[in-house]
Design a protein around this motif. Structure first.
Motif, PDB file in Angstrom:
ATOM      1  N   VAL A 154       0.686  -0.758   0.201  1.00 48.97           N
ATOM      2  CA  VAL A 154       0.217   0.219  -0.093  1.00 48.97           C
ATOM      3  C   VAL A 154       1.204   1.107  -0.002  1.00 48.97           C
ATOM      4  O   VAL A 154       1.753   1.356   0.893  1.00 48.97           O
ATOM      5  N   ALA A 155       0.071   2.217  -0.807  1.00 48.48           N
ATOM      6  CA  ALA A 155       1.147   3.752  -0.902  1.00 48.48           C
ATOM      7  C   ALA A 155       0.612   4.615  -0.577  1.00 48.48           C
ATOM      8  O   ALA A 155      -0.252   4.512  -1.751  1.00 48.48           O
ATOM      9  N   LEU A 156       1.277   5.413   0.276  1.00 51.20           N
ATOM     10  CA  LEU A 156      -0.038   6.913   0.447  1.00 51.20           C
ATOM     11  C   LEU A 156       0.731   7.823   0.049  1.00 51.20           C
ATOM     12  O   LEU A 156       2.076   8.212   0.260  1.00 51.20           O
ATOM     13  N   VAL A 203      -6.561   5.358  -6.652  1.00 51.40           N
ATOM     14  CA  VAL A 203      -7.441   5.933  -5.579  1.00 51.40           C
ATOM     15  C   VAL A 203      -6.770   7.246  -6.200  1.00 51.40           C
ATOM     16  O   VAL A 203      -6.137   7.792  -4.270  1.00 51.40           O
ATOM     17  N   ASP A 204      -6.619   8.402  -6.687  1.00 50.43           N
ATOM     18  CA  ASP A 204      -6.932   9.837  -6.503  1.00 50.43           C
ATOM     19  C   ASP A 204      -7.331  10.988  -6.045  1.00 50.43           C
ATOM     20  O   ASP A 204      -8.728  10.541  -5.157  1.00 50.43           O
ATOM     21  N   ALA A 232      -6.993  -2.789   2.669  1.00 47.63           N
ATOM     22  CA  ALA A 232      -5.633  -2.722   2.733  1.00 47.63           C
ATOM     23  C   ALA A 232      -4.911  -3.656   3.633  1.00 47.63           C
ATOM     24  O   ALA A 232      -3.772  -4.469   3.169  1.00 47.63           O
ATOM     25  N   ARG A 233      -5.687  -3.775   5.075  1.00 44.52           N
ATOM     26  CA  ARG A 233      -5.559  -5.101   5.442  1.00 44.52           C
ATOM     27  C   ARG A 233      -5.489  -6.705   5.170  1.00 44.52           C
ATOM     28  O   ARG A 233      -4.609  -7.203   4.770  1.00 44.52           O
ATOM     29  N   LEU A 290      -2.281  -1.092  -3.541  1.00 40.24           N
ATOM     30  CA  LEU A 290      -2.747   0.002  -2.834  1.00 40.24           C
ATOM     31  C   LEU A 290      -2.023   1.113  -3.289  1.00 40.24           C
ATOM     32  O   LEU A 290      -1.345   1.291  -2.525  1.00 40.24           O
ATOM     33  N   ALA A 291      -2.509   2.315  -4.412  1.00 47.32           N
ATOM     34  CA  ALA A 291      -2.068   3.373  -4.456  1.00 47.32           C
ATOM     35  C   ALA A 291      -3.102   5.183  -3.683  1.00 47.32           C
ATOM     36  O   ALA A 291      -3.725   4.968  -4.950  1.00 47.32           O
ATOM     37  N   PHE A 292      -2.497   5.592  -2.926  1.00 47.94           N
ATOM     38  CA  PHE A 292      -3.551   6.518  -3.132  1.00 47.94           C
ATOM     39  C   PHE A 292      -3.207   8.330  -2.849  1.00 47.94           C
ATOM     40  O   PHE A 292      -1.967   8.801  -1.984  1.00 47.94           O
TER      41      PHE A 292
END
Length: 931
Positions: free
Chosen positions: A34-36, A144-145, A162-163, A172-174
């Motif tokens: 996951v990337a925030l 998801v932008d 995400a979990r 997952l890139a937010f």
């Protein structure tokens, strides 16, 4: 987005993209990540995510995207629905997924289901299971932008997903904006506590990054030249940098040349608004408040928000690159925000800002600016504040602002007497921009005067404005009224009347009798300020020069007034009176640099009326210096800066200079065009009318209408005598009338006019004396002319009038030819041509009357022996060659007549000549005569 555009957008984003690619590589191996992706608004998060999605597809993964929107934040499961609809599902899977989403929406909106965060776990698991199942067939990248705009139900599902991705082929890139404080804190907390979540932080571009984008769009040279400015205006925000380069490129296309600096145009303004639209609405609100106030002080009170919240939102604006140290990086950003605001809201904010500024003791200018933007005055202190701000603005040269303050104050003022004073101030202020502008207010002021609301000095201002516009009857009525008992009371009002008398004396003499001299010592006692004292001194100096002739003390007085003072430190009347005193006193050369200095200041301060009036004076200076092209240029500037209709009766000033200049240059067609310009009849009751009559007469004289010319000159003279302004320093009308008489063969009449001018001259009037001596020589026999013409030449050289000097030299050429002295004629003709070329004169000053023997040498053969003369012999010989008698030479050099005779005897012997007439021309005219 093309490859080149992608490369530009990814400037200084290589490390971040590499980190995302590494996460994808882990996901391919079955270790989901996951990337925030965070950062300030418009720092390139969307571009980075888009680029990552495209590269994921190239590497064989599936990219499924969605974007949050503030307009869709209240649509349950809206973002998750975007992902499902974008995913490549088979029909049965898509139908099942959409059915689950519909069920979830019903559960959220029915009111019967649990809280959003307690959305049925089985339903959430089923929805997310569709995407997890898809990742088993192919590595999956879910992007998801603007996730901070997602609805809460979608956030719940995404947090669940995400979990679950830790052991799946999913990235997952937010995209998440920093300072998005309204985002559900649960989502960020849940993601960041996961060990397989990575935070990617985007910062604004460095100067090098800004230069790189500029180089791609504008070229290397422009980028290097503009990089610092681009960085300063954008703060390194990529969206703002790109907008600035687009504005620059558009300006270059429009003007067909590269601008010298960064251009802030439409694209920049739109980019600023886009930055605000993408962020927190409350940050946008703070930006609007900051745009209204200009600085962050009192911003919390203006908006009614807690100070801590305002500070946090200001920090967000700074992080975006829109502000630095609490203010906008460029005024264009502030203006774009103000323009986009709702008009009613903007007005209300300015009204509140005015109240806050007044309560905090801010300067009148600050308070007045807010009142002006609000467009109304509600508070009782508003009118007085606007007046004070207008006075300050006028002192600093901000005329447009002062006019705005006074117009608003006039509309808001309920007291008639005070409103009359405000309107008087407004007339003075508008006058600086265009004298025609306040014309419509004069009737209102006249009515206010009749009602007793306009008194003293304000009534004098009204009278002057009426006279300027040729409304002589109304002006007389005002001048009569101002002298009624109780109207002009107090020292200040009496002092204003004293100055007005002097002004009428110099400019509108027929009206002097209307204003009785009743001021006396009480008026002098009213001169309590330096500015008022200067006004009086300059007006008195001009009046005395015009009525008594020039004296050196007049020039010294006005130069002392002019020295060390700026344009806005003195009234325009003081400057105009001082400059004209120098001009009419025969000191045009001393007036020129002062006029240029104040003219440049008027241009810099954007005071068109003052610039035009100074240009008119400069044109008159050029006329008296014989610079005809310069006179025409300055006169055109005056008439172009203020249209003819705005000049009123004063149009005679620049129009006369233009007529005189074109006549001297032989451009008679242009003169006729200017003579066709309608002028007010009232102009002929002013000093400007004298100039116009003189100029029109000069044109008639040059074009062969001698009788018409004489009529204008005589009318000019009659008025000057009637008004007691009969000084050649103003207009040498007798000399001009004498020239007209000579052209008509009336030699005796011409001689009498010239003798009258010479008998009435003052020692300082060198120009008038030179003109009269030239014409007087024409009434004599050829043998008697050279001496007078030489004396005229000396006077005109000292006066600095090149045009009249050229005319005198031309007459001397004709005289020498009449006497058969062709060598002298040839030498003087060469100098006449040179002087004529310098002053731009036409045929009358350059053509010799006839040809001469080419065999005659151009230089006097005695030039070398002249060098053998001693200094004393040379001084005596020079004066003798100029036509002075031995006794006159002795008087000028403070020696005896016998000494003069001895010097001349030795000079004749050294030069090998026998008489005075054979003295070389190098002694007559200096070294220039030999060239």
């Amino acid at each position: 987005m093309t490859g080149g555009e992608t490369a530009m957008a990814m400037v200084e984003r290589g490390q971040e993209l590499a980190l995302l690619e590494a996460l994808l590589a882990s996901a391919v191996m079955g270790r989901g990540r996951v990337a925030l992706v965070g950062g300030a608004v418009a720092t390139g998060k969307s571009t980075l995510l888009h680029t990552f999605a495209e590269q994921a597809i190239e590497l064989g993964a599936l990219a499924v995207t969605a974007t949050g929107s503030p307009l869709e934040r209240d649509i349950p499961l809206g973002v998750l629905r975007q992902l499902v609809e974008d995913a490549p599902l088979v029909p049965q899977e898509r139908e099942r997924a959409l059915s689950l989403l519909d069920e979830g929406v019903r559960a959220v909106t029915s009111g019967d289901g649990p809280d959003d965060r307690q959305l049925d776990a089985q339903l959430v698991s089923a929805i997310c299971g569709v995407l997890l199942d898809l990742s088993e067939r192919c590595p999956l990248v879910l992007v998801v932008d603007d996730v901070h705009h997602a609805d809460r139900a979608s956030l719940l599902c995404l947090a669940y997903l995400a979990r679950r991705v830790r052991l799946a082929q999913i990235v997952l890139a937010f995209g998440h904006a920093d300072q998005a404080w309204y985002t559900d804190a649960y989502f960020q907390t849940e993601l960041l506590r996961q060990p397989h979540c990575r935070r990617v932080k985007l910062t604004r571009l460095s100067r090098a990054g800004v230069a790189a984008i500029a180089a791609e769009r504008l070229g290397d040279r422009a980028a290097e030249r503009l990089a610092d400015e681009l960085y300063a205006h954008s703060g390194g925000n990529p969206l703002l940098v790109t907008a600035l380069t687009e504005d620059y490129a558009e300006a270059a296309r429009t003007t067909h040349e590269a601008p010298s600096a960064v251009v802030t145009g439409e694209q920049y303004g739109q980019a600023v608004l886009a930055c605000l639209e993408r962020g927190d609405p409350r940050v946008a609100r703070v930006a609007q408040g900051l745009a209204v106030l200009g600085d962050p002080a009192a911003l919390d009170r203006l908006l009614g928000l807690p100070a801590t919240d305002v500070h946090r939102d200001l920090h967000a604006l700074g992080a975006t690159g829109l502000t630095a140290l609490g203010t906008f990086r460029h005024e264009a950003a502030r203006q774009a925000i103000l323009a986009a605001m709702d008009a009613g809201e903007r007005v209300e904010l300015h009204r509140r800002a005015a109240e806050l500024a007044y309560g905090a003791g801010a300067s009148p200018g600050v308070v007045a600016r807010h009142l002006l933007e609000a467009g109304r005055v509600d508070a009782p202190w508003g009118v007085e504040i606007l007046q004070e701000a207008a006075r300050s603005a006028l002192r600093s040269g901000q005329v447009d602002a002062a006019v705005g303050y006074l117009r608003l104050a006039s509309c808001a003022c309920a007291d008639e007497s005070q409103r009359a004073k405000i309107m008087t101030m407004l007339v003075r202020a508008e006058w600086r921009i265009n004298p025609a502008a306040p014309a419509g207010r004069l009737t209102q002021l006249a009515e206010a005067m009749q009602r007793g609301s306009l008194r003293g000095g304000d009534a004098v201002v009204l009278a002057r404005a009426l006279l300027w516009h040729g409304r002589v009857d109304d002006a007389r009525e005002v001048l009569d009224h101002v002298q009624e008992p109780g109207v002009a009371t107090g020292h200040e009002a009496l002092a204003e009347l004293l100055v007005a008398r002097l002004w009428l004396r110099a400019a509108y003499p027929p009206f002097l009798a209307t204003l009785r001299d009743t001021a006396g010592e009480d008026a002098l006692a009213g001169i309590v300020s330096v500015s008022a004292s200067r006004r009086l001194e300059s007006a008195l100096a001009l009046a005395e020069v015009l009525t008594q002739g020039p004296r050196e003390e007049h020039a010294d007085t006005v130069e002392r007034i002019l020295e060390g003072s700026g344009l806005d430190e003195m009234s325009m009347d003081t400057i105009e009176n001082s400059l004209l005193t120098l001009v009419y006193a025969g000191r045009a050369g001393r007036a020129a640099p002062w006029c240029d200095l104040f003219g440049a200041e008027a241009s810099a301060r954007q005071a068109p009326s003052r610039r035009a009036r100074l240009a008119a004076i400069r044109a008159e200076i050029c006329i008296r210096q014989g610079d005809m092209p310069g006179a025409a240029r300055h006169a055109r500037t005056a008439l172009e800066t203020i249209p003819v209709g705005g000049w009123g009766v004063a149009v005679g000033g620049p129009l006369s200079s233009l007529i005189l200049a074109h006549t001297a240059m032989g451009r008679y067609e242009a003169v006729r065009e200017h003579l066709d310009v309608p002028v007010p009849e009232a102009m002929f009751q002013t000093r400007y009318g004298l100039h116009y009559l003189h100029a029109r007469g000069r044109h008639s004289l040059a074009t062969g209408y001698f009788a018409l010319a004489l009529r204008d000159f005589q009318r000019c003279g009659d008025l000057m005598r009637e008004w007691d302004l009969d000084t050649p320093g103003l207009i040498p009308w007798r000399a001009d009338a004498a020239e007209a008489c000579l052209r008509m063969g009336q030699v005796q009449e011409a001689r009498e006019l010239l003798r009258a001018q010479l008998d009435g001259e003052v020692p300082d009037d060198l120009r008038g004396r030179g003109i009269a001596l030239r014409l007087l020589a024409a009434t004599l026999e050829p043998a008697e002319r050279p001496a007078l013409l030489r004396r005229a030449t000396q006077s005109l050289q000292a006066a600095g009038d090149g045009y009249e000097l050229a005319r005198t030299l031309t007459d001397l050429v004709g005289t020498f030819e009449a006497l058969g002295e062709y060598r002298r004629a040839r030498t003087v003709a060469a100098r006449a041509r040179a002087v004529s070329a310098e002053c731009g004169a036409g045929t009358p000053a350059v053509a010799a009357s006839r040809t001469w023997d080419e065999a005659v040498p151009a230089r006097p053969p005695a030039a070398e022996p002249v060098g053998a003369l001693s200094d004393a012999e040379r001084r005596v010989a020079s004066l003798a060659a100029a036509g002075y008698t031995n006794r006159e030479i002795a008087t000028r050099l403070y020696i005896t007549v016998s000494t003069v005779e001895q010097h001349l005897t030795r000079t004749y012997r050294k030069l090998g000549i026998a008489r005075r007439a054979d003295l070389p021309l190098v002694l007559e005219f200096g070294d220039q005569a030999a060239t």
